[in-house]
Write a protein that holds these residues in place. Structure first.
Motif, PDB file in Angstrom:
ATOM      1  N   LEU A   1       0.837  -1.181   0.000  1.00  0.00           N
ATOM      2  CA  LEU A   1       0.000   0.000   0.000  1.00  0.00           C
ATOM      3  C   LEU A   1       0.886   1.251   0.000  1.00  0.00           C
ATOM      4  CD1 LEU A   1      -2.473  -1.282   2.724  1.00  0.00           C
ATOM      5  CD2 LEU A   1      -2.735  -1.445   0.250  1.00  0.00           C
ATOM      6  N   THR A   2       0.290   2.398   0.212  1.00  0.00           N
ATOM      7  CA  THR A   2       1.029   3.657   0.262  1.00  0.00           C
ATOM      8  C   THR A   2       0.678   4.382   1.546  1.00  0.00           C
ATOM      9  OG1 THR A   2       0.948   3.829  -2.148  1.00  0.00           O
ATOM     10  CG2 THR A   2       1.498   5.825  -0.914  1.00  0.00           C
ATOM     11  N   ASP A   3       1.686   4.877   2.276  1.00  0.00           N
ATOM     12  CA  ASP A   3       1.411   5.586   3.516  1.00  0.00           C
ATOM     13  C   ASP A   3       1.122   7.061   3.225  1.00  0.00           C
ATOM     14  OD1 ASP A   3       3.833   6.868   3.087  1.00  0.00           O
ATOM     15  OD2 ASP A   3       4.892   5.837   4.696  1.00  0.00           O
ATOM     16  N   SER A   4       0.924   7.852   4.282  1.00  0.00           N
ATOM     17  CA  SER A   4       0.544   9.254   4.113  1.00  0.00           C
ATOM     18  C   SER A   4       1.643  10.101   3.482  1.00  0.00           C
ATOM     19  CB  SER A   4       0.155   9.857   5.469  1.00  0.00           C
ATOM     20  OG  SER A   4       1.232   9.760   6.384  1.00  0.00           O
ATOM     21  N   HIS A   5       2.876   9.567   3.438  1.00  0.00           N
ATOM     22  CA  HIS A   5       3.994  10.285   2.815  1.00  0.00           C
ATOM     23  C   HIS A   5       4.316   9.721   1.430  1.00  0.00           C
ATOM     24  CE1 HIS A   5       4.800  12.445   6.532  1.00  0.00           C
ATOM     25  NE2 HIS A   5       4.716  11.292   7.181  1.00  0.00           N
ATOM     26  N   ASN A   6       3.361   8.940   0.903  1.00  0.00           N
ATOM     27  CA  ASN A   6       3.495   8.354  -0.439  1.00  0.00           C
ATOM     28  C   ASN A   6       4.644   7.355  -0.540  1.00  0.00           C
ATOM     29  OD1 ASN A   6       2.245   8.204  -2.987  1.00  0.00           O
ATOM     30  ND2 ASN A   6       3.852   9.453  -3.904  1.00  0.00           N
ATOM     31  N   ARG A   7       4.933   6.688   0.578  1.00  0.00           N
ATOM     32  CA  ARG A   7       5.963   5.665   0.589  1.00  0.00           C
ATOM     33  C   ARG A   7       5.327   4.285   0.648  1.00  0.00           C
ATOM     34  NH1 ARG A   7       9.210   8.303   5.579  1.00  0.00           N
ATOM     35  NH2 ARG A   7       7.141   7.864   6.414  1.00  0.00           N
ATOM     36  N   PRO A   8       5.999   3.253   0.122  1.00  0.00           N
ATOM     37  CA  PRO A   8       5.431   1.897   0.145  1.00  0.00           C
ATOM     38  C   PRO A   8       5.181   1.415   1.574  1.00  0.00           C
ATOM     39  CG  PRO A   8       7.289   2.012  -1.364  1.00  0.00           C
ATOM     40  CD  PRO A   8       7.297   3.296  -0.593  1.00  0.00           C
ATOM     41  N   LEU A   9       4.041   0.760   1.775  1.00  0.00           N
ATOM     42  CA  LEU A   9       3.666   0.233   3.078  1.00  0.00           C
ATOM     43  C   LEU A   9       3.246  -1.221   2.888  1.00  0.00           C
ATOM     44  CD1 LEU A   9       3.056   0.968   6.107  1.00  0.00           C
ATOM     45  CD2 LEU A   9       0.693   1.313   5.367  1.00  0.00           C
ATOM     46  N   VAL A  10       4.020  -2.138   3.443  1.00  0.00           N
ATOM     47  CA  VAL A  10       3.756  -3.569   3.269  1.00  0.00           C
ATOM     48  C   VAL A  10       2.903  -4.091   4.417  1.00  0.00           C
ATOM     49  CG1 VAL A  10       4.769  -5.869   3.076  1.00  0.00           C
ATOM     50  CG2 VAL A  10       5.892  -3.908   1.989  1.00  0.00           C
ATOM     51  N   ARG A  11       1.824  -4.769   4.077  1.00  0.00           N
ATOM     52  CA  ARG A  11       0.953  -5.403   5.051  1.00  0.00           C
ATOM     53  C   ARG A  11       0.585  -6.805   4.562  1.00  0.00           C
ATOM     54  NH1 ARG A  11       2.630  -2.118   7.921  1.00  0.00           N
ATOM     55  NH2 ARG A  11       1.538  -0.465   9.062  1.00  0.00           N
ATOM     56  N   HIS A  12       0.180  -7.651   5.493  1.00  0.00           N
ATOM     57  CA  HIS A  12      -0.281  -8.998   5.174  1.00  0.00           C
ATOM     58  C   HIS A  12      -1.671  -9.158   5.764  1.00  0.00           C
ATOM     59  CE1 HIS A  12       3.858 -10.306   4.011  1.00  0.00           C
ATOM     60  NE2 HIS A  12       4.176  -9.351   4.860  1.00  0.00           N
ATOM     61  N   VAL A  13      -2.609  -9.677   4.969  1.00  0.00           N
ATOM     62  CA  VAL A  13      -3.986  -9.818   5.434  1.00  0.00           C
ATOM     63  C   VAL A  13      -4.434 -11.270   5.297  1.00  0.00           C
ATOM     64  CG1 VAL A  13      -4.569  -7.444   4.837  1.00  0.00           C
ATOM     65  CG2 VAL A  13      -4.950  -9.263   3.173  1.00  0.00           C
TER      66      VAL A  13
ATOM     67  N   ILE B   1     -11.246 -10.439   9.964  1.00  0.00           N
ATOM     68  CA  ILE B   1     -10.097 -10.162   9.098  1.00  0.00           C
ATOM     69  C   ILE B   1      -8.917  -9.720   9.958  1.00  0.00           C
ATOM     70  CG2 ILE B   1      -9.265  -8.815   7.131  1.00  0.00           C
ATOM     71  CD1 ILE B   1     -11.666 -10.661   6.522  1.00  0.00           C
ATOM     72  N   ALA B   2      -7.743 -10.234   9.635  1.00  0.00           N
ATOM     73  CA  ALA B   2      -6.517  -9.838  10.328  1.00  0.00           C
ATOM     74  C   ALA B   2      -5.585  -9.142   9.346  1.00  0.00           C
ATOM     75  CB  ALA B   2      -5.822 -11.052  10.926  1.00  0.00           C
ATOM     76  N   ALA B   3      -4.861  -8.152   9.831  1.00  0.00           N
ATOM     77  CA  ALA B   3      -3.835  -7.469   9.041  1.00  0.00           C
ATOM     78  C   ALA B   3      -2.633  -7.245   9.940  1.00  0.00           C
ATOM     79  CB  ALA B   3      -4.356  -6.140   8.502  1.00  0.00           C
ATOM     80  N   THR B   4      -1.446  -7.445   9.387  1.00  0.00           N
ATOM     81  CA  THR B   4      -0.244  -7.311  10.206  1.00  0.00           C
ATOM     82  C   THR B   4       0.947  -6.902   9.357  1.00  0.00           C
ATOM     83  OG1 THR B   4       1.208  -8.474  11.770  1.00  0.00           O
ATOM     84  CG2 THR B   4       0.350  -9.752   9.922  1.00  0.00           C
ATOM     85  N   ALA B   5       1.932  -6.326  10.004  1.00  0.00           N
ATOM     86  CA  ALA B   5       3.169  -5.987   9.303  1.00  0.00           C
ATOM     87  C   ALA B   5       4.028  -7.220   9.070  1.00  0.00           C
ATOM     88  CB  ALA B   5       3.950  -4.942  10.101  1.00  0.00           C
ATOM     89  N   ASP B   6       3.921  -8.208   9.969  1.00  0.00           N
ATOM     90  CA  ASP B   6       4.720  -9.421   9.852  1.00  0.00           C
ATOM     91  C   ASP B   6       3.951 -10.598  10.448  1.00  0.00           C
ATOM     92  OD1 ASP B   6       6.576 -11.444   9.791  1.00  0.00           O
ATOM     93  OD2 ASP B   6       8.214 -10.247  10.618  1.00  0.00           O
TER      94      ASP B   6
ATOM     95  N   ALA C   1     -16.509  -7.493  -0.559  1.00  0.00           N
ATOM     96  CA  ALA C   1     -15.136  -7.056  -0.249  1.00  0.00           C
ATOM     97  C   ALA C   1     -14.313  -8.248   0.210  1.00  0.00           C
ATOM     98  CB  ALA C   1     -15.153  -5.990   0.838  1.00  0.00           C
ATOM     99  N   ASP C   2     -13.153  -8.457  -0.420  1.00  0.00           N
ATOM    100  CA  ASP C   2     -12.265  -9.503   0.069  1.00  0.00           C
ATOM    101  C   ASP C   2     -11.499  -8.980   1.279  1.00  0.00           C
ATOM    102  OD1 ASP C   2     -10.346  -7.798  -0.975  1.00  0.00           O
ATOM    103  OD2 ASP C   2      -9.741  -9.131  -2.612  1.00  0.00           O
ATOM    104  N   ALA C   3     -10.629  -9.812   1.853  1.00  0.00           N
ATOM    105  CA  ALA C   3      -9.915  -9.428   3.072  1.00  0.00           C
ATOM    106  C   ALA C   3      -9.088  -8.165   2.868  1.00  0.00           C
ATOM    107  CB  ALA C   3      -9.025 -10.580   3.533  1.00  0.00           C
ATOM    108  N   ALA C   4      -8.451  -8.046   1.718  1.00  0.00           N
ATOM    109  CA  ALA C   4      -7.624  -6.875   1.438  1.00  0.00           C
ATOM    110  C   ALA C   4      -8.473  -5.609   1.375  1.00  0.00           C
ATOM    111  CB  ALA C   4      -6.858  -7.065   0.134  1.00  0.00           C
TER     112      ALA C   4
END
Length: 267
Positions: free
Chosen positions: A175-187, A205-210, A231-234
């Motif tokens: 995804l993209t964070d508020s500063h337009n940088r890549p943001l990795v998540r797992h759902v 639904i669960a979402a996590t950084a790792d 809507a899927d999990a993502a």
């Protein structure tokens, strides 16, 4: 609100969400009628302060604050929680949801944190009104289950269910964070007892950084009545992340209006 609703380009549409949240600020003394010892989210602890429940509309590109309800602490009311003026935060939230619907504001779902997500009365009202929602749950939110085999008990909480999920069942998102940088998540889509699951009335639904460590400060659990077709999990996680928009409003608005500083006026 009427001007916003009628605006041909900036007006609301059905793909936005209605965000319910609360905000609090520390205060000195008890001269303000709403001030009392209560939990202040920005401090992460109990302190003397004021709290309000708010509603917002957001679609990922813009945000509009809609309504506000001051929370009156029971300790400041003559009859405490039995006082007619007392209302819980979920009750104030429902008032704001009804207010938005009455004003004709379209939204795809109601989004809120665990203060509202774990309130059965509010969830029941949303279901009865056939309103879609994405509500946060705490990692240790417990569920009742029958233990058929004490040697191999089932998972009782979202955190336990996520910890048992194979790594292959997690989907990686960039995804993209508020500063337009890549943001990795797992759902991932979870099943928890008879209450939550993709074929149940409520999904988890669960979402996590790792997904290998599932640290508390970077893992989120969401209950939703959106179907897998809607809507899927993502997508559920993307809807929930729209809550981030309200923080961009609170800071300038509260500083400009003085809510976070002085209140020498009456309620």
């Amino acid at each position: 609100m009427d001007l916003w609703r009628r605006h041909p380009e900036l007006g609301p549409h059905g793909n936005g969400v209605l965000i319910i949240d609360e905000t609090g600020d520390r205060k000195r003394g008890h001269g303000i009628v709403l001030a009392a010892q209560q939990y202040i989210g920005k401090l992460g602890r109990t302190a003397n302060g004021v709290v309000a429940v708010t509603s917002h509309w957001a679609d990922g590109s813009r945000h509009v604050p809609l309504g506000v309800r001051p929370y009156r602490p029971a300790s400041r009311l003559p009859a405490g929680k039995a006082d007619p003026a007392f209302a819980t935060k979920p009750e104030l939230a429902w008032d704001l949801i009804e207010e938005a619907r009455g004003a004709g504001v379209p939204f795809r779902a109601v989004v809120a944190d665990c203060v509202y997500g774990e309130n059965p009365t509010l969830e029941g009202r949303l279901r009865t009104a056939r309103i879609r929602y994405v509500l946060a749950l705490r990692p240790r939110h417990g569920t009742w289950q029958v233990v058929a085999d004490p040697a191999h008990p089932p998972a009782f909480t979202p955190a336990e269910t996520a910890a048992r999920l194979p790594l292959a069942d997690w989907r990686r998102l960039v995804l993209t964070d508020s500063h337009n940088r890549p943001l990795v998540r797992h759902v991932a889509e979870l099943e928890l007892g008879p209450c939550y699951g993709p074929t149940q009335g409520t999904r988890l639904i669960a979402a996590t950084a790792d997904p290998r460590v599932l640290t508390a400060d970077s893992t989120w659990f969401m209950a939703t009545n959106l179907s897998t077709v809607e809507a899927d999990a993502a997508e559920v996680y993307r809807i929930y992340r729209l809550r981030d928009w309200i923080e961009h409003y609170y800071k300038p608005a509260k500083h400009e209006l003085g809510w976070a500083d002085f209140q020498v006026r009456s309620e």
